[in-house]
Design a protein around this motif. Structure first.
Motif, mmCIF file in Angstrom:
data_model
loop_
_atom_site.group_PDB
_atom_site.id
_atom_site.type_symbol
_atom_site.label_atom_id
_atom_site.label_comp_id
_atom_site.label_asym_id
_atom_site.label_seq_id
_atom_site.Cartn_x
_atom_site.Cartn_y
_atom_site.Cartn_z
ATOM 1 N N GLU A 30 0.228 4.805 -1.697
ATOM 2 C CA GLU A 30 -1.212 5.040 -1.851
ATOM 3 C C GLU A 30 -1.910 5.085 -0.493
ATOM 4 O O GLU A 30 -3.133 5.143 -0.438
ATOM 5 C CB GLU A 30 -1.850 3.925 -2.675
ATOM 6 N N CYS A 31 -1.158 5.061 0.581
ATOM 7 C CA CYS A 31 -1.700 4.905 1.925
ATOM 8 C C CYS A 31 -2.014 6.260 2.551
ATOM 9 O O CYS A 31 -1.140 7.124 2.663
ATOM 10 C CB CYS A 31 -0.701 4.144 2.800
ATOM 11 N N ILE A 63 3.192 8.690 -6.940
ATOM 12 C CA ILE A 63 3.066 7.929 -8.182
ATOM 13 C C ILE A 63 3.332 8.811 -9.396
ATOM 14 O O ILE A 63 3.756 8.338 -10.455
ATOM 15 C CB ILE A 63 1.661 7.303 -8.277
ATOM 16 N N TRP A 74 -2.542 -1.390 -13.866
ATOM 17 C CA TRP A 74 -1.245 -0.896 -13.409
ATOM 18 C C TRP A 74 -0.182 -1.705 -14.139
ATOM 19 O O TRP A 74 0.046 -2.876 -13.841
ATOM 20 C CB TRP A 74 -1.133 -1.028 -11.894
ATOM 21 N N VAL A 97 4.332 0.764 -6.446
ATOM 22 C CA VAL A 97 3.296 1.406 -7.245
ATOM 23 C C VAL A 97 3.862 2.524 -8.113
ATOM 24 O O VAL A 97 3.384 2.776 -9.221
ATOM 25 C CB VAL A 97 2.171 1.929 -6.323
ATOM 26 N N TRP A 98 4.927 3.211 -7.639
ATOM 27 C CA TRP A 98 5.482 4.313 -8.427
ATOM 28 C C TRP A 98 6.354 3.832 -9.580
ATOM 29 O O TRP A 98 6.798 4.619 -10.392
ATOM 30 C CB TRP A 98 6.262 5.283 -7.529
ATOM 31 N N ASN A 115 -10.037 9.325 -3.546
ATOM 32 C CA ASN A 115 -9.645 7.931 -3.430
ATOM 33 C C ASN A 115 -10.828 7.012 -3.147
ATOM 34 O O ASN A 115 -10.683 5.969 -2.509
ATOM 35 C CB ASN A 115 -8.588 7.759 -2.332
ATOM 36 N N SER A 167 0.886 13.231 -5.599
ATOM 37 C CA SER A 167 1.100 11.817 -5.316
ATOM 38 C C SER A 167 2.498 11.384 -5.718
ATOM 39 O O SER A 167 3.046 11.840 -6.723
ATOM 40 C CB SER A 167 0.069 10.961 -6.059
ATOM 41 N N GLN A 210 0.816 -1.214 0.000
ATOM 42 C CA GLN A 210 0.000 0.000 0.000
ATOM 43 C C GLN A 210 0.852 1.268 0.000
ATOM 44 O O GLN A 210 0.335 2.362 -0.199
ATOM 45 C CB GLN A 210 -0.918 -0.005 1.226
ATOM 46 N N ILE A 251 -3.282 11.101 -12.375
ATOM 47 C CA ILE A 251 -2.648 10.975 -11.070
ATOM 48 C C ILE A 251 -2.396 12.374 -10.529
ATOM 49 O O ILE A 251 -1.866 13.241 -11.236
ATOM 50 C CB ILE A 251 -1.310 10.197 -11.158
#
Length: 330
Positions: free
Chosen positions: A124-125, A303, A252, A230-231, A269, A301, A121, A297
């Motif tokens: 994105e947390c 990401i 993704w 995730v990034w 989100n 973020s 996570q 995005i």
């Protein structure tokens, strides 16, 4: 023909906005946007009876309404307090609110482990964001943290109860989206935990949405665990033909490989349309999907670091997203 309800005026951090009567303060703040929107860990506008558990959205009401201008003596949760005409609210302009959010963040982190370096996570947390903004550099608690063994809730979902903050979103989404719920909150107080009935597997067709609504890394996708940060992935909007759901999802990608599939989410989100388990877990081949383009995005973020949304070449069947570093664009 139904007439629209008369709008009422609400002032948040000195900004006045006209909203529909009866909505929570947090929804009024979202119409303003920016830093005046209280953080939320348990509230979810798509789920009935959500909110009121985490207390991260506390705000100060300095004027109750035009009819009763008295301020509310205590801070109130913005997700469970409805607006009234003439109400005045402070969020980031209140020292009381900032101190309260710091205290709530410290409370949420008492048992939460420092798993960010290995948690799927990470990036994105929302608790990670809160900890960065309001957390302390060390804990003041003298008691040992609660610890649990990780549990497999069927073939698709991994439960790490160590990270759970008991927001109950997963319970609500199972109650309201599926015809069977196998998990819930067991025990009370500091013994409370999310669990299934005698370790029963969760098998309904929409159980994967519990992963999307979880604000921390307590529920993760077993088919994508530890495959990529995730990034390092590139999110693209895609659709497929599905009889169970809308088929609208976010892929993704890492190169031509689909690392994971999630539902599309809005600026706060929250899932726009829930998707089924077939789309989420079983369709990891590009042949199932029609690519629409890059998913938006937020610039804030992690990401988005060194990712840019560019016009997509029409001759590219997969609409691949090109990445350029900032120095390339200078």
């Amino acid at each position: 023909m139904n007439e629209e309800p008369n709008k009422i005026k609400v002032t948040i951090d000195g900004i006045t906005v006209e909203v529909n009567p009866g909505i929570p303060i947090v929804e009024a703040a979202r119409q303003i946007g920016g830093a005046s929107v209280p953080p939320t860990m348990c509230y979810y506008s798509k789920l009935e009876a959500s909110g009121g558990r985490c207390r991260t959205c506390l705000v100060e009401v300095t004027k109750g309404s035009e009819k009763d201008p008295r301020p509310m003596p205590k801070l109130v949760p913005a997700c469970r307090t409805n607006v009234m005409d003439g109400m005045e609210v402070k969020v980031i302009t209140s020292e009381r609110v900032i101190q309260a959010v710091q205290g709530v963040t410290e409370f949420l982190l008492i048992n939460h482990p420092l798993d960010c370096p290995i948690c799927d996570q990470a990036g994105e947390c929302k608790l990670q964001d809160l900890a960065y903004e309001h957390g302390l550099d060390k804990t003041r608690s003298e008691f040992p943290r609660r610890t649990f063994q990780s549990d497999d809730l069927g073939p698709y979902i991994k439960l790490n109860m160590n990270r759970c903050i008991l927001c109950a979103r997963c319970v609500l989404v199972a109650n309201q989206l599926t015809d069977q719920r196998n998990q819930g909150i067991l025990f009370r107080g500091d013994h409370a935990e999310i669990s299934t009935y005698i370790s029963k597997a969760i098998e309904n067709d929409f159980s994967g949405n519990m992963i999307d609504v979880c604000p921390v890394g307590a529920l993760t996708d077993r088919t994508a665990r530890f495959k990529s940060r995730v990034w390092f992935t590139e999110p693209v909007n895609a659709t497929c033909t599905c009889e169970k759901c809308s088929g609208k999802a976010v892929l993704w990608m890492k190169g031509d490989t689909i690392i994971r599939v999630t539902a599309r989410k809005d600026a706060y989100n929250e899932v726009e349309e829930f998707i089924c388990n077939d789309c989420r877990f079983e369709r990891k081949d590009l042949n199932y999907w029609n690519i629409e383009g890059p998913a938006h995005i937020s610039d804030h973020s992690v990401i988005s670091v060194n990712h840019y949304e560019l016009p997509l070449p029409k001759n590219d069947p997969h609409y691949k997203i090109e990445k350029f570093k900032a120095k390339t664009l200078e």
